[in-house]
Scaffold this motif. Structure first.
Motif, short mmCIF file in Angstrom:
data_model
loop_
_atom_site.label_atom_id
_atom_site.label_comp_id
_atom_site.label_asym_id
_atom_site.label_seq_id
_atom_site.Cartn_x
_atom_site.Cartn_y
_atom_site.Cartn_z
N ALA A 168 -34.25 -5.84 -40.69
CA ALA A 168 -34.31 -7.24 -40.23
C ALA A 168 -32.92 -7.86 -40.14
N LYS A 169 -31.94 -7.22 -40.78
CA LYS A 169 -30.56 -7.71 -40.69
C LYS A 169 -29.80 -6.99 -39.57
N GLY A 170 -30.49 -6.13 -38.84
CA GLY A 170 -29.85 -5.41 -37.76
C GLY A 170 -29.92 -6.20 -36.46
N LYS A 171 -29.83 -5.46 -35.34
CA LYS A 171 -29.83 -6.10 -34.03
C LYS A 171 -31.08 -5.73 -33.27
N LEU A 172 -31.59 -6.71 -32.52
CA LEU A 172 -32.77 -6.47 -31.70
C LEU A 172 -32.36 -6.54 -30.23
N ASP A 173 -32.75 -5.50 -29.49
CA ASP A 173 -32.47 -5.48 -28.05
C ASP A 173 -33.75 -5.03 -27.36
#
Ligand code: FES
Length: 105
Positions: free
Chosen positions: A54-59
């Protein structure tokens, strides 16, 4: 599928489009994500070494782990890029009265 395994997670309004939220449910970290109004839930701890997705990146439908860059499709947990070698576990989601519920197995 038994509906009794659905656990209260978070208010719908707390997860707007493009948002990822981590929630503790029964001692387990779950990530709830909103892609274009559709909600998905996965284990928050990356199957590689436990990074917080959830602290990563969403693409689009793909989340990238902030630790070593593994990528998973949030709909299925399928690996799009390593180093992870195990599919990210996913959970069914339902919404009732403005609250998101996540199925815990
Ligand atoms: S912990 Fe997620 S890529 Fe390593």
């Amino acid at each position: 599928m038994s509906s009794s395994n659905f656990k209260k997670a978070i208010e719908v309004t707390a997860v707007p489009k493009g948002a990822m939220r981590s929630i503790m449910i029964g001692g387990k970290e779950i990530m709830v994500v909103n892609v274009g109004g559709n909600l998905y839930a996965l284990d928050n701890k990356c199957t590689h070494m436990g990074g917080p997705l959830a602290k990563g990146k969403l693409d689009g439908f793909v989340v990238t782990c902030p630790w070593h860059g593994s990528q998973f499709d949030v709909r299925t947990g399928t690996i799009k890029r390593g180093p992870a070698q195990k599919t990210q576990p996913t959970h069914a989601v339902k919404v009732e009265d403005g609250t998101i519920f996540v199925e815990m197995k």
